[in-house]
Each structure stands twice: as C-alpha cells, then as structure tokens.
Design an enzyme around this catalytic site. Structure first.
Site, PDB file in Angstrom:
ATOM      1  N   LEU A 157      32.296  75.825   4.046  1.00  0.00           N
ATOM      2  CA  LEU A 157      32.040  76.919   4.982  1.00  0.00           C
ATOM      3  C   LEU A 157      32.846  76.702   6.254  1.00  0.00           C
ATOM      4  O   LEU A 157      32.772  75.626   6.866  1.00  0.00           O
ATOM      5  CB  LEU A 157      30.529  76.896   5.303  1.00  0.00           C
ATOM      6  CG  LEU A 157      29.917  77.959   6.182  1.00  0.00           C
ATOM      7  CD1 LEU A 157      30.094  79.340   5.568  1.00  0.00           C
ATOM      8  CD2 LEU A 157      28.420  77.662   6.377  1.00  0.00           C
ATOM      9  N   ASP A 158      33.591  77.741   6.660  1.00  0.00           N
ATOM     10  CA  ASP A 158      34.394  77.620   7.888  1.00  0.00           C
ATOM     11  C   ASP A 158      33.538  78.004   9.094  1.00  0.00           C
ATOM     12  O   ASP A 158      33.290  79.183   9.356  1.00  0.00           O
ATOM     13  CB  ASP A 158      35.637  78.535   7.784  1.00  0.00           C
ATOM     14  CG  ASP A 158      36.569  78.341   8.977  1.00  0.00           C
ATOM     15  OD1 ASP A 158      36.164  77.678   9.961  1.00  0.00           O
ATOM     16  OD2 ASP A 158      37.693  78.849   8.923  1.00  0.00           O
ATOM     17  N   TYR A 211      31.079  51.465  20.166  1.00  0.00           N
ATOM     18  CA  TYR A 211      29.627  51.584  20.372  1.00  0.00           C
ATOM     19  C   TYR A 211      28.994  50.194  20.434  1.00  0.00           C
ATOM     20  O   TYR A 211      28.117  49.915  21.252  1.00  0.00           O
ATOM     21  CB  TYR A 211      28.971  52.414  19.255  1.00  0.00           C
ATOM     22  CG  TYR A 211      29.717  53.689  18.919  1.00  0.00           C
ATOM     23  CD1 TYR A 211      30.301  54.457  19.924  1.00  0.00           C
ATOM     24  CD2 TYR A 211      29.869  54.123  17.608  1.00  0.00           C
ATOM     25  CE1 TYR A 211      31.013  55.626  19.630  1.00  0.00           C
ATOM     26  CE2 TYR A 211      30.569  55.282  17.300  1.00  0.00           C
ATOM     27  CZ  TYR A 211      31.149  56.017  18.308  1.00  0.00           C
ATOM     28  OH  TYR A 211      31.846  57.159  18.005  1.00  0.00           O
ATOM     29  N   GLY A 261      35.238  57.887  19.902  1.00  0.00           N
ATOM     30  CA  GLY A 261      34.939  56.465  19.760  1.00  0.00           C
ATOM     31  C   GLY A 261      34.641  56.132  18.321  1.00  0.00           C
ATOM     32  O   GLY A 261      34.505  57.027  17.476  1.00  0.00           O
ATOM     33  N   HIS A 262      34.584  54.833  18.042  1.00  0.00           N
ATOM     34  CA  HIS A 262      34.217  54.373  16.710  1.00  0.00           C
ATOM     35  C   HIS A 262      33.286  53.179  16.838  1.00  0.00           C
ATOM     36  O   HIS A 262      33.052  52.682  17.949  1.00  0.00           O
ATOM     37  CB  HIS A 262      35.466  54.030  15.890  1.00  0.00           C
ATOM     38  CG  HIS A 262      36.260  55.250  15.531  1.00  0.00           C
ATOM     39  ND1 HIS A 262      37.421  55.597  16.164  1.00  0.00           N
ATOM     40  CD2 HIS A 262      36.017  56.236  14.627  1.00  0.00           C
ATOM     41  CE1 HIS A 262      37.878  56.736  15.680  1.00  0.00           C
ATOM     42  NE2 HIS A 262      37.042  57.148  14.730  1.00  0.00           N
ATOM     43  N   ASP A 300      27.831  51.832  13.182  1.00  0.00           N
ATOM     44  CA  ASP A 300      27.918  53.016  12.314  1.00  0.00           C
ATOM     45  C   ASP A 300      26.705  53.132  11.386  1.00  0.00           C
ATOM     46  O   ASP A 300      26.087  54.188  11.283  1.00  0.00           O
ATOM     47  CB  ASP A 300      29.159  52.926  11.409  1.00  0.00           C
ATOM     48  CG  ASP A 300      30.399  53.488  12.074  1.00  0.00           C
ATOM     49  OD1 ASP A 300      30.315  53.919  13.230  1.00  0.00           O
ATOM     50  OD2 ASP A 300      31.470  53.485  11.423  1.00  0.00           O
TER      51      ASP A 300
HETATM   52  C1  LIG Z   1      35.018  53.058  11.912  1.00  0.00           C
HETATM   53  C2  LIG Z   1      34.378  54.324  11.397  1.00  0.00           C
HETATM   54  C3  LIG Z   1      35.351  55.330  10.919  1.00  0.00           C
HETATM   55  C4  LIG Z   1      35.872  54.981   9.573  1.00  0.00           C
HETATM   56  C5  LIG Z   1      36.620  56.183   9.041  1.00  0.00           C
HETATM   57  C6  LIG Z   1      37.757  55.759   8.122  1.00  0.00           C
HETATM   58  C7  LIG Z   1      37.161  55.356   6.799  1.00  0.00           C
HETATM   59  C8  LIG Z   1      38.746  56.909   8.042  1.00  0.00           C
HETATM   60  C9  LIG Z   1      39.365  57.228   9.440  1.00  0.00           C
HETATM   61  C10 LIG Z   1      40.797  57.707   9.163  1.00  0.00           C
HETATM   62  C11 LIG Z   1      40.831  57.909   7.647  1.00  0.00           C
HETATM   63  C12 LIG Z   1      42.206  57.913   6.975  1.00  0.00           C
HETATM   64  C13 LIG Z   1      43.076  59.048   7.540  1.00  0.00           C
HETATM   65  O1  LIG Z   1      42.328  60.286   7.584  1.00  0.00           O
HETATM   66  C14 LIG Z   1      44.396  59.224   6.762  1.00  0.00           C
HETATM   67  C15 LIG Z   1      44.193  59.299   5.227  1.00  0.00           C
HETATM   68  C16 LIG Z   1      43.642  60.646   4.788  1.00  0.00           C
HETATM   69  C17 LIG Z   1      43.482  60.725   3.260  1.00  0.00           C
HETATM   70  O2  LIG Z   1      42.889  61.980   2.925  1.00  0.00           O
HETATM   71  C18 LIG Z   1      42.562  59.569   2.774  1.00  0.00           C
HETATM   72  C19 LIG Z   1      43.155  58.247   3.183  1.00  0.00           C
HETATM   73  C20 LIG Z   1      43.366  58.126   4.712  1.00  0.00           C
HETATM   74  C21 LIG Z   1      44.134  56.814   4.926  1.00  0.00           C
HETATM   75  C22 LIG Z   1      42.001  58.086   5.440  1.00  0.00           C
HETATM   76  C23 LIG Z   1      41.107  56.932   4.891  1.00  0.00           C
HETATM   77  C24 LIG Z   1      39.745  56.865   5.623  1.00  0.00           C
HETATM   78  O3  LIG Z   1      38.991  58.027   5.370  1.00  0.00           O
HETATM   79  C25 LIG Z   1      39.977  56.727   7.155  1.00  0.00           C
HETATM   80  C26 LIG Z   1      40.645  55.360   7.409  1.00  0.00           C
HETATM   81  C27 LIG Z   1      33.530  54.973  12.473  1.00  0.00           C
HETATM   82  O4  LIG Z   1      33.278  54.433  13.491  1.00  0.00           O
HETATM   83  S1  LIG Z   1      32.826  56.473  12.100  1.00  0.00           S
HETATM   84  C28 LIG Z   1      31.931  56.931  13.537  1.00  0.00           C
HETATM   85  C29 LIG Z   1      32.723  57.847  14.352  1.00  0.00           C
HETATM   86  N1  LIG Z   1      31.958  58.393  15.436  1.00  0.00           N
HETATM   87  C30 LIG Z   1      31.048  59.341  15.284  1.00  0.00           C
HETATM   88  O5  LIG Z   1      30.768  59.809  14.212  1.00  0.00           O
HETATM   89  C31 LIG Z   1      30.359  59.768  16.560  1.00  0.00           C
HETATM   90  C32 LIG Z   1      30.241  61.262  16.719  1.00  0.00           C
HETATM   91  N2  LIG Z   1      31.483  61.914  16.458  1.00  0.00           N
HETATM   92  C33 LIG Z   1      32.540  61.878  17.280  1.00  0.00           C
HETATM   93  O6  LIG Z   1      32.543  61.273  18.336  1.00  0.00           O
HETATM   94  C34 LIG Z   1      33.761  62.630  16.783  1.00  0.00           C
HETATM   95  O7  LIG Z   1      33.368  63.445  15.736  1.00  0.00           O
HETATM   96  C35 LIG Z   1      34.906  61.716  16.351  1.00  0.00           C
HETATM   97  C36 LIG Z   1      34.476  60.740  15.270  1.00  0.00           C
HETATM   98  C37 LIG Z   1      35.458  60.940  17.537  1.00  0.00           C
HETATM   99  C38 LIG Z   1      36.034  62.575  15.765  1.00  0.00           C
HETATM  100  O8  LIG Z   1      36.515  63.446  16.766  1.00  0.00           O
HETATM  101  P1  LIG Z   1      37.182  64.822  16.381  1.00  0.00           P
HETATM  102  O9  LIG Z   1      37.919  65.304  17.583  1.00  0.00           O
HETATM  103  O10 LIG Z   1      37.972  64.673  15.133  1.00  0.00           O
HETATM  104  O11 LIG Z   1      35.925  65.705  16.007  1.00  0.00           O
HETATM  105  P2  LIG Z   1      34.799  66.389  16.925  1.00  0.00           P
HETATM  106  O12 LIG Z   1      35.148  66.381  18.366  1.00  0.00           O
HETATM  107  O13 LIG Z   1      33.479  65.825  16.599  1.00  0.00           O
HETATM  108  O14 LIG Z   1      34.851  67.902  16.454  1.00  0.00           O
HETATM  109  C39 LIG Z   1      34.867  68.284  15.133  1.00  0.00           C
HETATM  110  C40 LIG Z   1      35.788  69.500  15.036  1.00  0.00           C
HETATM  111  O15 LIG Z   1      35.802  69.954  13.702  1.00  0.00           O
HETATM  112  C41 LIG Z   1      35.345  71.302  13.652  1.00  0.00           C
HETATM  113  N3  LIG Z   1      34.596  71.469  12.408  1.00  0.00           N
HETATM  114  C42 LIG Z   1      33.648  70.668  11.908  1.00  0.00           C
HETATM  115  N4  LIG Z   1      33.193  71.157  10.748  1.00  0.00           N
HETATM  116  C43 LIG Z   1      33.820  72.299  10.530  1.00  0.00           C
HETATM  117  C44 LIG Z   1      33.774  73.299   9.500  1.00  0.00           C
HETATM  118  N5  LIG Z   1      32.951  73.199   8.460  1.00  0.00           N
HETATM  119  N6  LIG Z   1      34.585  74.367   9.620  1.00  0.00           N
HETATM  120  C45 LIG Z   1      35.458  74.483  10.661  1.00  0.00           C
HETATM  121  N7  LIG Z   1      35.552  73.584  11.664  1.00  0.00           N
HETATM  122  C46 LIG Z   1      34.745  72.508  11.585  1.00  0.00           C
HETATM  123  C47 LIG Z   1      34.483  71.450  14.880  1.00  0.00           C
HETATM  124  O16 LIG Z   1      34.303  72.777  15.212  1.00  0.00           O
HETATM  125  C48 LIG Z   1      35.295  70.663  15.887  1.00  0.00           C
HETATM  126  O17 LIG Z   1      36.383  71.446  16.292  1.00  0.00           O
HETATM  127  P3  LIG Z   1      36.961  71.347  17.805  1.00  0.00           P
HETATM  128  O18 LIG Z   1      37.616  69.990  17.923  1.00  0.00           O
HETATM  129  O19 LIG Z   1      37.968  72.467  17.894  1.00  0.00           O
HETATM  130  O20 LIG Z   1      35.819  71.517  18.745  1.00  0.00           O
END
Ligand SMILES: C[C@H](CCC[C@@H](C)[C@H]1CC[C@H]2[C@@H]3[C@H](O)C[C@@H]4C[C@H](O)CC[C@]4(C)[C@H]3C[C@H](O)[C@]12C)C(=O)SCCNC(=O)CCNC(=O)[C@H](O)C(C)(C)COP(=O)(O)OP(=O)(O)OC[C@H]1O[C@@H](n2cnc3c(N)ncnc32)[C@H](O)[C@@H]1OP(=O)(O)O
Length: 393
Positions: free
Chosen positions: A66-67, A137, A132-133, A163
């Site tokens: 869902l977008d 934290y 942050g990650h 996490d």
């Molecule tokens: C240490 C861990 C993290 C481990 C993750 C790793 C396992 C992965 C990290 C990178 C990955 C690799 C990379 O992606 C490249 C490859 C890709 C490939 O497909 C796979 C292999 C990869 C090598 C891939 C492999 C792995 O997956 C990785 C290595 C943690 O600490 S996790 C904890 C993180 N913190 C939190 O969760 C705290 C709360 N969240 C946040 O602070 C933020 O969400 C965060 C994490 C900082 C991210 O910030 P971001 O700017 O990206 O997001 P947000 O500000 O939260 O906003 C979300 C935006 O998305 C829009 N949205 C959400 N859902 C939808 C939807 N259904 N439809 C449309 N839009 C959506 C939302 O509206 C937001 O949009 P805006 O930015 O415009 O407001």
C-alpha cells in the site's frame, strides 16, 4: 513443531489483529513475536517491483502492499485501522503525522486501537527526529560504556541489545500490557517505545548494583565484564571455546577440580590482584583439551562450564535437541523456537515461507470490507500492489 495453516485457534494471542508498517529490524521482530503467539499480523509494505521483502522476520505474517504517500493509500490504512487492535509503526517522529496518520487521527476513529510507536530516540527530545541505529541507541542509554574488554574501546555486541531486546521485545511487552489493560477499560493507548529507554531499562540491574562493589573497577576488570578468571571464555585445543560462569564458591570449587587444580595451592577466588595471572593459568589448561573433552569433564557437574556453540552445532546439541529448542520450516531453514514456552497455549510458529510483498493485498482488503470495484480502482491507480510471486521464486 510449526503450523501450516493461518488458523491459530489455541494460541494466546489468537483473534488479535495487528498492522505492522514495514521497518528495518526491531519492528519486524515485534510483529513476528505477536504472530508466533497467534496474532494475525499484516505487514504493510511499500508497493515494489521486487516481490522479495527485506524483512527476514516475516514468519507467520501476511503482506499488503500500500502506497501511504498517496491520499487514497493513507485513507485505506485509516480504514484498516478502524478494524485493528494494534498498529506498529517504526518511523522517526513526525513521519506518521505528515501522512495524516498520527495517533490523534487514528485513535479518534478507533478509540480501542493500541498505537505502538517503536523508535530509537522516542517521540520527544532533541534527537526525536534524528536518524540512528542500534549502536547509537545503545550509546545514549549508557549501556555501551559498560561493554568491552580492559583497555579497549567500548564494544557493541551486534545489534541485539537496543534493536531487539530494548526495542522489538520491549515493544511487544508494551503491546501485551496494553491489550491486558484494554480488556477492562475497553480503551486503546499510544505506546512510545524508545530503544534508548528500552535498553536502559534492561540495564536496571547495572544501576541498582552500583553500590554493592561489583563495578568498582574500570571496564573489563570487574566480576561480570571479563575481569574475573571464573567468568570468562577460554579457547580449546581444537580452536573452539568454553564459557565459564563459576561465580559462587561451591561452583568455583568444582571448576578448580575439573581443571585438575587444588584450591589449597591457589589464591582465594576473590583476590582481584591475582585475577590476571589466574586467567593465564586457566587459559593454558583449557588449551590442552578439545571442546568435546572439556564437555565430557564438565557436563553433569555444577561447575557452570558449557561449550560455546556455533550456529552449525547449536540445533544438534543434545540439550537443545531434547527440548526441541530449534525448528525447521518448509524450506529447511532452522531458527529458534519462540520463547518462552507456555504450557497450555504455546506459540506454534508458521512453517511457511515469509510472505512476498503484496501477496495478500486482495484477501486483506476484501476481509476489511473493500469491494472488488474499490480494489480494482486502487490497483489501477497504483495505490496497492498484488505482488504475485513468480513460479520459480
Ligand atoms: C542496525 C539495524 C539496521 C540493520 C539493517 C540492515 C540489515 C540493512 C540496512 C541497509 C541494508 C542493505 C541496503 O539496503 C543495500 C542492499 C539492498 C538489497 O535489497 C538487500 C541487500 C542490501 C545490502 C541491504 C541488506 C540489509 O537489509 C541492510 C544492511 C538497526 O539499528 S534498525 C533500527 C533503526 N532505527 C529505527 O528503526 C528507529 C525508528 N526509525 C528511524 O529512525 C528511521 O526510520 C530510520 C531507521 C533512521 C530510517 O530513516 P528513513 O529516512 O529511511 O525513514 P523514516 O524517516 O522513518 O521515514 C520513512 C519514509 O518512508 C515512507 N514510507 C513508509 N512506508 C511507506 C509506504 N508503505 N508507502 C509509501 N511511503 C512509505 C514514509 O512516508 C517516510 O517518507 P519521508 O521520508 O518522505 O517522510
């Protein structure tokens, strides 16, 4: 044991309807725990060209693509939230508000909704809107300063503590507590699950034990942080390791016996100044036998000595096998069985592969009262995705 159908009748959380907005690592664990214990968890993914989700903790979940950035997508989520018990959102503060999906909107439409906000820094404060990650934290919680070896920098132990323990598990606990309270009040509430605070709370023992003398020395020189020879990890002759946790004098005595030493010829257990030398002595003894040989010496004793098992060996270790502590799914993947084990209503995790992005979009929308025409329109407007897996995936 694992289950092959969606039905989860006998499980503790059966009947609980959860919407999990797709996130990185902690929220997926939170959703998986709820699904393992019987909740119907729908992961809301972004529509994507690839059917494969980055969520590797999708066990037992359904996927709806869902977008949310499009008004019709946000409106659809609002409609789904009216029939949900729990919403888990993993974005930094302000993202949901920007989408018109903040708690004041959703709770007004469904006052019994439990709105769980799982973030790193929480909903308020200087860092609330910062990225942050786990490591950040953990650092801000104070806990990271306690982890690490003598004379080395602090050491972050993978992303387990903030996490998953302080984040995913703590949030699941908050949800279960809120569900319990709702059973009498009938009212939902907002959960502000900050991983900084979650991991700080986990460290309560460290805070509460500050005055009992076990942390009086620098990092890495204390009883439980690698300072003591009897609470340490030692290498064996075959390059494996043994973990030693012989804290109490009666258990320490058994350790000394198993190592072939005589305690009358050694310094007393609590002599800090002798700990470095004692470590060297224990290390040289452990290096003389294989892990299996040490197991045959210590298994069945109270010396608190166990093998350090690799992921390759852990499921086949006799103790874990006897308890069926690890399970295999239909794809032959091994993973830990959900814990804890409840006697009447244990978790029975799904055996099926994780869902593809959008695999259950139509089913979920129909279930929530959307008509076939509405679904077709959302699809042609590219608000939803069906994500049918290719045959060879
Ligand atoms: C240490 C861990 C993290 C481990 C993750 C790793 C396992 C992965 C990290 C990178 C990955 C690799 C990379 O992606 C490249 C490859 C890709 C490939 O497909 C796979 C292999 C990869 C090598 C891939 C492999 C792995 O997956 C990785 C290595 C943690 O600490 S996790 C904890 C993180 N913190 C939190 O969760 C705290 C709360 N969240 C946040 O602070 C933020 O969400 C965060 C994490 C900082 C991210 O910030 P971001 O700017 O990206 O997001 P947000 O500000 O939260 O906003 C979300 C935006 O998305 C829009 N949205 C959400 N859902 C939808 C939807 N259904 N439809 C449309 N839009 C959506 C939302 O509206 C937001 O949009 P805006 O930015 O415009 O407001």
């Amino acid at each position: 044991m694992c289950r092959r159908s969606q039905a989860a009748a006998a499980m503790a959380l059966s009947g609980v309807r959860v919407l999990e907005l797709a996130g990185l690592a902690p929220a997926p664990l939170c959703g998986m725990i709820l699904a393992d214990f019987g909740a119907r968890v729908v992961r809301v993914d972004r529509p994507s060209l690839s059917p494969v989700a980055s969520d590797v903790q999708g066990r037992g979940k359904l996927s709806l693509a869902l977008d949310l950035k499009r008004p019709q997508g946000a409106a659809a989520l609002r409609r789904l939230c009216r029939g949900a018990d729990v919403l888990i959102e993993p974005f930094r503060h302000g993202v949901m508000e920007k989408l018109g999906l903040g708690p004041e909107v959703l709770l007004q439409e469904n006052p019994s909704l439990i709105y769980a906000r799982l973030t790193g820094f929480g909903q308020t404060g200087k860092y609330a809107k910062s990225a942050g990650h786990d490591i950040n934290y953990l650092a801000l919680s104070g806990v990271l300063s306690k982890l690490g070896r003598k004379d080395e920098n602090p050491y972050a132990p993978i992303n387990l503590l903030a996490d998953f323990a302080g984040g995913g598990v703590m949030c699941a606990l908050g949800i279960v507590i809120a569900l319990y309270e709702r059973a009498t009040s009938g009212r939902g509430q907002i959960i502000d699950a900050s991983m900084v605070e979650g991991v700080a709370y986990l460290s309560s023992f460290l805070w509460k034990s500050q005055n009992i003398g076990i942390w009086s020395r620098p990092r890495g020189e204390n009883l439980l942080d690698g300072g003591a020879p009897f609470y340490e990890i030692y290498r064996t002759s075959d390059g494996k390791f043994m973990a030693v946790g012989a804290l109490e004098p009666q258990f320490y005595e058994q350790l000394i016996k198993g190592l072939g030493l005589d305690s009358n010829e050694l310094p007393i257990q609590s002599s800090f100044s002798d700990w470095p030398e004692m470590k060297k002595k224990f290390a040289s003894i452990f290096a003389q036998k294989t892990q299996a040989e040490w197991c045959s010496i210590f298994d069945g004793t109270d010396a608190c000595v166990t093998p350090v098992l690799s992921f390759d060996d852990v499921a086949s270790h006799q103790h874990n096998k006897q308890r069926s502590s690890f399970i295999k799914n239909d794809q032959g993947e091994i993973s830990p069985r959900p814990a804890p084990l409840l006697s009447r209503t244990p978790a029975v995790p799904s055996c099926k592969r994780d869902p593809f992005i959008g695999e259950h979009t139509e089913e979920i929308l129909l279930e929530n009262g959307f008509t076939k025409q509405e679904i077709a329109k959302l699809h042609s407007d590219k608000i939803i995705g069906f994500g049918k897996p290719k045959a060879n995936l």
